[in-house]
Design an enzyme around this catalytic site. Structure first.
Site, short mmCIF file in Angstrom:
data_model
loop_
_atom_site.label_atom_id
_atom_site.label_comp_id
_atom_site.label_asym_id
_atom_site.label_seq_id
_atom_site.Cartn_x
_atom_site.Cartn_y
_atom_site.Cartn_z
N ASP A 1 0.75 -1.39 0.13
CA ASP A 1 0.05 -0.03 0.23
C ASP A 1 0.88 1.47 -0.03
OD1 ASP A 1 -1.98 -1.87 0.24
OD2 ASP A 1 -2.84 -0.92 2.12
N HIS B 1 4.01 -2.25 3.10
CA HIS B 1 3.67 -0.82 2.36
C HIS B 1 5.27 -0.60 1.72
CE1 HIS B 1 0.92 -0.64 5.64
NE2 HIS B 1 0.51 0.40 5.20
ZN LIG Z 1 -2.67 3.07 3.23
#
Ligand SMILES: [Zn+2]
Length: 240
Positions: free
Chosen positions: A37, A182
């Site tokens: 993400d 991430h």
């Molecule tokens: Zn996020």
């Protein structure tokens, strides 16, 4: 032979997901789904892509349009290297602060813009912070996307030691798990202020995890790749 109770429970389980988000994959293969993400980012995404390539793994990248506009060259690189592009939002603001109509409009526009950048259809959406009401979830569906959450995390948005990140991820991982990681840290340019970015070598973290996976006989795959020999498991998860 399953009992009537077990069959009923199974039917309930299969009928509830109509309102659900994908949280894992039911699969007979030793596959852990890798998801990223908040990118793309020149440093984080590059490090992750190199480690994935070294291990022969694939991942799904839930990108922010705000970030993709700053680094558009990374989107076709991600797809060219065999990974999947999905949408994390126009920016990182919580969708539960918007009306359903606004969510649909913003998400439809973002989907089209991202598909133009990627040159591929975009199927999945992950709401920032996992925040979605039922109305938000419906708005995402109306935009032609399916909501995807996760069933394990790497703690890579927290200021903790890298050994703790690895241990935390491994504790919740098994075949079929959707692992949240991430490749960047959302900030003011993405419409949010979540404090300082924790120190993390994103490429090294996934390299370590993929070594641990290999020791267990597991492989890391994008959601699209995992679904070739699996089916999505959904759960009605809503939060603000
Ligand atoms: Zn996020």
């Amino acid at each position: 032979m399953s009992s009537l109770g077990a069959r009923l429970k199974d039917r309930v389980k299969r009928s509830l997901p109509v309102l659900g988000s994908i949280i894992e994959v039911e699969t007979a293969t030793p596959t852990v789904v890798l998801t990223y993400d908040d990118g793309p980012h020149p440093v984080g995404t590059d490090g992750v892509l190199r480690s994935l390539a070294d291990a022969g793994a694939t991942a799904t990248f839930f990108v922010l349009l705000s970030s993709a506009r700053r680094h558009p060259e990374l989107i076709p690189r991600i797809t060219a290297e065999g990974h999947e592009i999905a949408l994390h939002g126009v920016d990182h603001r919580r969708l539960t602060a918007f009306t359903a109509e606004e969510v649909t409009r913003r998400t439809v526009d973002a989907k089209h813009e991202l598909e133009d950048l990627a040159g591929t259809p975009v199927r999945w959406f992950r709401p920032p912070y996992g925040a979605q009401h039922l109305a938000t979830w419906r708005a995402i569906r109306r935009a032609g996307l399916e909501s995807v959450l996760w069933s394990a995390t790497t703690w890579d948005a927290r200021a903790v030691a890298s050994e703790k990140r690895v241990a935390h991820a491994l504790a919740d991982c098994r075949p079929g798990t959707i692992l949240l990681a991430h490749d960047a840290f959302a900030g003011p340019a993405d419409g949010v202020d979540d404090g300082a970015e924790p120190e993390v070598d994103r490429g090294a973290l996934i390299a370590t995890l993929l070594t641990e996976f290999r020791a267990r006989g597991w492989v890391g795959r994008s959601l699209a790749d995992a679904l070739v020999q699996g089916r999505p498991v959904k759960s009605a998860v809503f939060s603000s």
